[in-house]
Design an enzyme around this catalytic site. Structure first.
Site, short mmCIF file in Angstrom:
data_model
loop_
_atom_site.label_atom_id
_atom_site.label_comp_id
_atom_site.label_asym_id
_atom_site.label_seq_id
_atom_site.Cartn_x
_atom_site.Cartn_y
_atom_site.Cartn_z
N THR A 170 52.56 37.73 49.90
CA THR A 170 53.15 36.27 51.02
C THR A 170 53.44 35.74 51.52
OG1 THR A 170 50.29 35.60 50.21
CG2 THR A 170 51.41 34.47 51.64
N SER B 28 53.98 44.37 46.60
CA SER B 28 53.68 42.45 45.56
C SER B 28 53.45 43.47 44.38
CB SER B 28 52.10 41.94 46.18
OG SER B 28 51.93 41.21 44.94
N HIS C 275 51.26 42.53 41.85
CA HIS C 275 50.92 43.05 40.54
C HIS C 275 48.90 43.42 41.31
CE1 HIS C 275 47.43 39.59 42.78
NE2 HIS C 275 48.87 39.75 44.08
N CYS D 148 34.05 34.84 52.15
CA CYS D 148 35.01 35.64 50.92
C CYS D 148 35.75 34.06 50.30
CB CYS D 148 35.87 36.39 51.68
SG CYS D 148 36.94 35.74 52.41
C1 LIG Z 1 47.09 40.41 48.40
C2 LIG Z 1 47.45 41.21 49.27
C3 LIG Z 1 48.68 40.57 50.31
C4 LIG Z 1 49.55 38.85 49.42
O1 LIG Z 1 49.77 39.54 47.99
P1 LIG Z 1 50.46 38.48 46.66
O2 LIG Z 1 51.29 39.11 45.76
O3 LIG Z 1 48.67 38.09 46.46
O4 LIG Z 1 51.09 37.03 47.60
C5 LIG Z 1 49.00 40.61 51.03
N1 LIG Z 1 49.01 41.89 52.14
C6 LIG Z 1 47.57 42.50 51.46
C7 LIG Z 1 47.32 43.85 52.41
C8 LIG Z 1 47.13 42.26 50.42
O5 LIG Z 1 46.63 43.01 49.63
#
Ligand SMILES: *Cc1c(COP(=O)(O)O)cnc(C)c1O
Length: 383
Positions: A73, A200, A202, A323
């Site tokens: 994010t 990201s 995780h 959701c």
């Molecule tokens: C999960 C996700 C995010 C956000 O990532 P975070 O690390 O959770 O802030 C942004 N874009 C997509 C497509 C995602 O799947």
């Protein structure tokens, strides 16, 4: 079976073994501040720079083009707001797609209140944009195209090489939210003409709370956070050393095993079998789709109820309807691919990873058809 069966890898992943191992030293005795000059500080600094080079290599970038941030994010926010700021003398028009993650959509919505103008490219029933529509949307005052590499709800892989090429030809910067793509499919920012890329930790087996922004070298990113000048002055604050090394370890490990054929095979078994349930539809692109995402709509029922009954069987999955926000609106992605409201409510996403097994697929295939039938029998929407 009372073991947890985890089919929600698009929401988050378990820390991979290599990531876990890489983090451990920095959760223990390796606690030095990377800005300090004594040895445990230097060790931490070296670990960060080593992670930066490996991540740069993994996506075809240079180390000085990689910034560590606090998640996907944050990376999306920084990329988009920076371009808006840097290019505002050229114009205020931004092109995006109708199916972006809220991290992109809501950043753009904010910019709209600041006087920026948006074009949301429509998508077809598979979630694909039209390159002709993209070309004809570009104006003299267009400063950015931001289109995701792959969609988190329906698994569609978007044509980012082609988008990058069109952006380059028109002198417009191209950002891609590749949170669902990196580690799942090959991504090379140079070959794909990508100027800014977000991902990201995780979502690929790394830690939560750490993300990456790639920004092409000649972009002079305005600082996201002001302070002690970490991340080349772009993102001040003492670094999340353990988190950062987890991303490099997780990503290196993933790339070794691409393409994820065994995951694809499990996905395809799920799709083939679940589509034999009457009035069931696959969502997303049947061909250009992420290896781990099997996503559906079942007519006549609510996605939430499917999740509750799956949970009673120890199965973790997710639905695009009603959701996170707790709203009763079906997902903007399912609306954008043209599903009627009442059908979009019956969505289910099973997102697989390499930890899943064929026995787990068997178990879901044993339970899910009965769950759908039971819910339809009780449903006033079903006749
Ligand atoms: C999960 C996700 C995010 C956000 O990532 P975070 O690390 O959770 O802030 C942004 N874009 C997509 C497509 C995602 O799947």
């Amino acid at each position: 079976m009372n073991k947890l069966i985890y089919f929600d890898n698009a929401a988050t992943t378990k820390l991979s073994k290599p990531a876990f191992d890489a983090m451990l030293p920095f959760l223990g005795d390796g606690y030095g501040n990377p800005s300090s000059i004594y040895s445990i500080g230097r060790d931490a600094k070296n670990a960060i720079e080593n992670a930066r080079s490996r991540i740069a290599d993994a996506i075809g970038a240079m180390p000085e083009e990689i910034y560590f941030v606090g998640g996907g994010t944050e990376s999306d926010n920084w990329a988009i707001k920076s371009v808006a700021e840097m290019k505002k003398s050229k114009g205020r028009h931004i092109i995006t797609s109708a199916i972006e993650h809220p991290a992109v959509l809501n950043t753009l919505k904010y910019l709209e209140t600041e006087g920026y103008e948006l074009t949301h490219l429509s998508v077809d029933e598979h979630g694909q944009i039209s390159l002709d529509e993209l070309r004809s949307s570009i104006r003299n005052d267009t400063i950015l195209i931001t289109v995701m590499a792959a969609n988190n709800e329906i698994g569609t892989i978007l044509p980012i090489s082609e988008i990058g090429k069109i952006a380059r030809e028109n002198g417009v910067l191209f950002h891609s939210d590749a949170v669902q793509a990196v580690g799942q499919i090959p991504i090379n920012v140079r070959e794909m003409s990508i100027d800014l890329l977000s991902f990201s930790g995780h979502k690929l087996g790394g830690a939560k709370g750490v993300g990456v922004l790639y920004a092409k070298k000649d972009l002079h990113m305005p600082p996201l956070l002001h302070g002690g000048g970490q991340e080349r002055g772009g993102r001040s604050g003492t670094e999340n050393v353990a988190g950062i090394v987890s991303v490099a370890a997780a990503l290196d490990d993933k790339l070794l095993r691409l393409p994820l054929r065994s995951v694809e095979q499990m996905r395809d078994r799920l799709i083939k079998e679940l589509l034999t349930i009457p009035r069931t539809k696959l969502t997303g692109d049947p061909v250009n789709r992420l290896p781990g995402i099997a996503s559906f709509v079942f007519e006549g029922i609510e996605g939430e109820s499917i999740l509750l009954l799956l949970d009673q069987c120890g199965i973790c999955a997710s639905s695009g309807s009603a959701c996170s926000s707790g709203s009763l609106e079906p997902s903007h992605v399912l609306m954008a691919i043209g599903l009627p409201h009442e059908i979009a409510h019956g969505s289910l996403r099973l997102s697989l990873g390499e930890d899943n097994t064929n026995d787990e697929i068997d178990y879901v295939l044993e339970k899910l058809p009965g769950i759908i039938e039971k819910l339809r029998d009780m449903s006033p929407l079903w006749q």
